[in-house]
Write a protein that holds these residues in place. Structure first.
Motif, PDB file in Angstrom:
ATOM      1  N   LYS A   3       0.770  -1.163   0.018  1.00 31.35           N
ATOM      2  CA  LYS A   3      -0.015  -0.172   0.073  1.00 31.35           C
ATOM      3  C   LYS A   3       0.842   1.269   0.005  1.00 31.35           C
ATOM      4  CE  LYS A   3      -2.480  -1.342   3.517  1.00 31.35           C
ATOM      5  NZ  LYS A   3      -2.256  -2.745   3.590  1.00 31.35           N
TER       6      LYS A   3
ATOM      7  N   LYS B 110      -6.862   3.144   5.059  1.00 28.90           N
ATOM      8  CA  LYS B 110      -6.241   2.031   5.442  1.00 28.90           C
ATOM      9  C   LYS B 110      -4.810   2.063   6.093  1.00 28.90           C
ATOM     10  CE  LYS B 110      -7.639  -0.196   0.884  1.00 28.90           C
ATOM     11  NZ  LYS B 110      -7.275  -0.780  -0.641  1.00 28.90           N
TER      12      LYS B 110
ATOM     13  N   VAL C 157      -8.832  -1.862   8.356  1.00 24.04           N
ATOM     14  CA  VAL C 157      -9.413  -0.967   7.277  1.00 24.04           C
ATOM     15  C   VAL C 157     -10.726  -0.345   7.683  1.00 24.04           C
ATOM     16  CG1 VAL C 157     -10.469  -0.785   4.977  1.00 24.04           C
ATOM     17  CG2 VAL C 157      -8.500  -2.224   5.181  1.00 24.04           C
TER      18      VAL C 157
END
Length: 395
Positions: A264, A297, A307
């Motif tokens: 991410k 997130k 999340v």
């Protein structure tokens, strides 16, 4: 999504066939503790082209000379492993299948990892789907002209390198009891390597060893399936075996730092029609007025833990470490898979192998089907036609 195959499949489907498929898939290995979907995904050529294009855009970023500088803050200091190599050996990119303004299918990036996925199991599952449901031979889970034989050969090249199978081990914290144990067993069948738990390995000097039939065997490579998040509060185990963060004479396939670098954390650096707008929380000059269209997130988590789907300003205000969070525009999945009980949402994972001295190669895929609010087991507990599967394409 290829309508002719979907119509044929649904028209001849039965619970008996599905149960027979699961039995065949588990045969010779182990029971599967996660849900496998009733059906594969039939990926049309136009969507296949877009998936390939989307993956190539991401790889272009990863291959930039400054990529390590961009991601220098990705690796937590307490989990930094020495002797990092130049590139990961595995790349996996997850795309939600959506529709654009013209109604055409389009992939949108959800997650990415420089970490291995089910590289053994996916090939086996595709073969069993085709055999148990008598699907046309033209359908394949592989990209770039690969078939099962050439794929396994490349997989072997990446994992074994120049070493003998007994010098290489697949390692996880408690390998026999992992939910993905069936993938470990298929990988062992394909490659001939050992499956070891962390505590099966011991250190002498800087070298690592395991015991087999009373003999001490030195490990040269570790096919690493250990996610540090899973061992964060269990580091006392290192006293029984070895600390991965210490100076050791081992080659990592792939090096643990890539799990963090390609994650991410990488998404805010990507600008593409295939990537939803993503920001590090600490870089936002103002909070979007349409927060209902975003998801919050944590950077350092896995399997969707932490999340926040329905984000509020209060949620953002309560975040104490905003540099470790991203705010991402929600991806609206389209229920494109026709099931006997309505539409089902799909996610496609592109899976690459990157052998030393070669270029990254898109090889195979993983798919997940969902009727729940999110992709994932705990959001789909009470549904059928959901779970793990594979995409099949016309070869």
């Amino acid at each position: 999504m290829i309508s002719k195959y979907r119509a044929q499949f649904n028209g001849s489907f039965s619970e008996k066939k599905y149960n027979s498929f699961i039995k065949m898939l588990e045969s010779g290995f182990t029971n599967i503790p996660f849900r496998v979907a009733e059906t594969p995904v039939f990926i049309p050529s136009e969507l296949q082209k877009k998936l390939i294009e989307a993956g190539e855009e991401i790889i272009k970023l990863i291959k930039q000379p400054n990529f390590k500088e961009l991601t220098k803050g990705a690796v937590p200091l307490n989990w930094n492993v020495p002797n990092e190599n130049d590139h990961p050996h595995f790349l996996t990119f997850d795309f939600g299948i959506c529709k654009d303004a013209n109604g055409a299918l389009v992939p949108k990036l959800i997650e990415m990892q420089g970490f291995p996925s089910l590289y053994g199991f996916q090939s086996e599952m595709a073969r069993v789907y085709k055999e148990s449901y008598a699907l046309p031979p033209i359908l394949t889970p592989f990209f770039n002209g690969l078939n099962e034989e050439s794929y396994i050969s490349l997989f072997k090249k990446v994992v074994l390198g120049k070493y003998a199978p007994q010098e290489v081990a697949l390692m996880d914290i408690d390998a026999p009891n992992q939910k993905t144990a069936i993938d470990f067993l298929v990988t062992q069948k394909y490659l001939g390597i050992k499956i070891l738990s962390l505590t099966d390995i011991f250190k002498e000097g800087n070298a690592l060893f395991y015991m087999e039939d009373g003999k001490k065997i030195q490990l040269k490579r570790i096919y690493n399936r250990l996610i540090f998040d899973e061992i964060g509060d269990k580091t006392a185990l290192f006293e029984q075996c070895f600390d991965p963060r210490s100076e050791i004479d081992i080659e990592w396939i792939t090096h643990p730092n890539w799990f963090y670098r390609i994650s991410k954390y990488t998404m805010p650096f990507l600008k593409s029609e295939f990537v939803p707008e993503t920001h590090f929380l600490n870089t936002l000059s103002e909070i979007p007025s349409d927060l209902e269209n975003y998801v919050l997130k944590p950077l350092f988590s896995f399997a969707g833990m932490g999340v926040i789907i329905d984000v509020t300003k209060e949620d953002i205000a309560e975040i104490k470490d905003p540099k470790n969070w991203i705010l991402q525009r929600k991806v609206v999945y389209e229920p494109v898979i026709e099931s006997p009980n309505g539409g089902v949402k799909a996610e496609i994972r592109l899976m690459y192998l990157w052998a030393d001295g070669d270029e990254p190669q898109l090889c195979i895929n993983l798919a997940r089907l969902s009727r729940g609010k999110m992709i994932g087991v705990r959001y789909n507990k009470d549904f059928d036609w959901v779970g793990g599967t594979v995409g099949l394409m016309e070869g």
